[in-house]
Design a protein around this motif. Structure first.
Motif, PDB file in Angstrom:
ATOM      1  N   ALA A  16       5.883   1.406   1.337  1.00 54.67           N
ATOM      2  CA  ALA A  16       4.640   0.693   1.782  1.00 54.67           C
ATOM      3  C   ALA A  16       3.999   0.973   3.031  1.00 54.67           C
ATOM      4  O   ALA A  16       2.789   0.712   3.464  1.00 54.67           O
ATOM      5  N   ALA A  17       4.914   1.053   3.990  1.00 52.76           N
ATOM      6  CA  ALA A  17       4.337   1.143   5.321  1.00 52.76           C
ATOM      7  C   ALA A  17       3.967   2.716   5.411  1.00 52.76           C
ATOM      8  O   ALA A  17       2.668   2.772   6.175  1.00 52.76           O
ATOM      9  N   LEU A  18       4.205   3.550   4.769  1.00 50.43           N
ATOM     10  CA  LEU A  18       3.519   4.872   4.916  1.00 50.43           C
ATOM     11  C   LEU A  18       2.059   4.639   4.139  1.00 50.43           C
ATOM     12  O   LEU A  18       1.197   5.457   4.800  1.00 50.43           O
ATOM     13  N   ALA A  19       2.339   3.961   3.156  1.00 54.94           N
ATOM     14  CA  ALA A  19       0.678   3.811   2.317  1.00 54.94           C
ATOM     15  C   ALA A  19      -0.153   3.252   3.298  1.00 54.94           C
ATOM     16  O   ALA A  19      -1.362   3.456   3.352  1.00 54.94           O
ATOM     17  N   VAL A  20       0.213   2.183   4.132  1.00 50.54           N
ATOM     18  CA  VAL A  20      -0.692   1.364   4.808  1.00 50.54           C
ATOM     19  C   VAL A  20      -1.245   2.388   5.970  1.00 50.54           C
ATOM     20  O   VAL A  20      -2.373   2.242   6.391  1.00 50.54           O
ATOM     21  N   GLN A  21      -0.078   2.988   6.681  1.00 47.44           N
ATOM     22  CA  GLN A  21      -0.440   4.126   7.801  1.00 47.44           C
ATOM     23  C   GLN A  21      -1.488   5.064   7.367  1.00 47.44           C
ATOM     24  O   GLN A  21      -2.413   5.458   8.102  1.00 47.44           O
ATOM     25  N   LYS A  22      -1.352   5.518   6.073  1.00 42.04           N
ATOM     26  CA  LYS A  22      -2.146   6.734   5.654  1.00 42.04           C
ATOM     27  C   LYS A  22      -3.853   6.078   5.542  1.00 42.04           C
ATOM     28  O   LYS A  22      -4.890   6.917   5.936  1.00 42.04           O
ATOM     29  N   ALA A  23      -3.540   4.769   4.824  1.00 40.32           N
ATOM     30  CA  ALA A  23      -4.996   4.066   4.684  1.00 40.32           C
ATOM     31  C   ALA A  23      -5.598   4.009   6.127  1.00 40.32           C
ATOM     32  O   ALA A  23      -6.866   4.061   6.177  1.00 40.32           O
TER      33      ALA A  23
END
Length: 162
Positions: A16-23
């Protein structure tokens, strides 16, 4: 910040943190017309490897992971990196809260971080938090990194606040 919980990140938070970072960094990449910024190239394995030498905090809004920040103590400094807030959760104080928490991750005399020169929102956030520009570093034709520093009072690490 009603409904926001700050806590130390856990291994199961990485996707989830990676998804937020990429967004969050996709928005930044559009400012620089550069879809290849380093935070966009990171994988879950890269984050896990980085966490071996870093502390990591996340923000949850009504149970959904919406932000994270990594902090690496080094000598008298804290290196703060990858402060990310989901675009739909920005402008609620989550980034400022994560930054404040990161500054207490370990005893240190200073906090160091950088952002891009076109990232006006980030620069405003850091200025409000007491960071001052130390230098600029040209990365390529599009990106100039602004290196910032803040004096800290060396205090014992704090537990995440909710």
């Amino acid at each position: 910040m009603y409904g926001v919980e700050l806590r130390q990140g856990r291994p199961d938070d990485v996707p989830a943190a990676l998804a937020v970072q990429k967004a969050a960094f996709t928005v930044e990449a559009s400012l620089y017309e550069d879809p290849d910024l380093p935070p966009l190239r990171e994988s879950e394995a890269d984050i896990v490897a980085d966490l071996a030498s870093s502390r990591w905090f996340v923000a949850l809004l009504d149970g959904r992971l919406v932000g994270s920040v990594r902090v690496r103590p080094e000598g008298r400094s804290l290196h703060i990196a990858r402060l990310s807030v989901a675009p739909d959760a920005q402008r609620r104080g989550i980034g400022a809260a994560l930054l404040t928490l990161a500054e207490t991750a370990a005893p240190a005399e200073e906090a160091l971080l950088f952002t891009g020169h076109l990232s006006a929102g980030n620069l405003r956030l850091y200025a409000r938090a007491g960071y001052v520009e130390e230098r600029r570093e040209r990365v390529d034709d599009a990106v100039v990194l602004v290196h910032l520093r803040k004096e800290l009072t060396a205090t014992p690490p704090a537990e995440p606040r909710t």
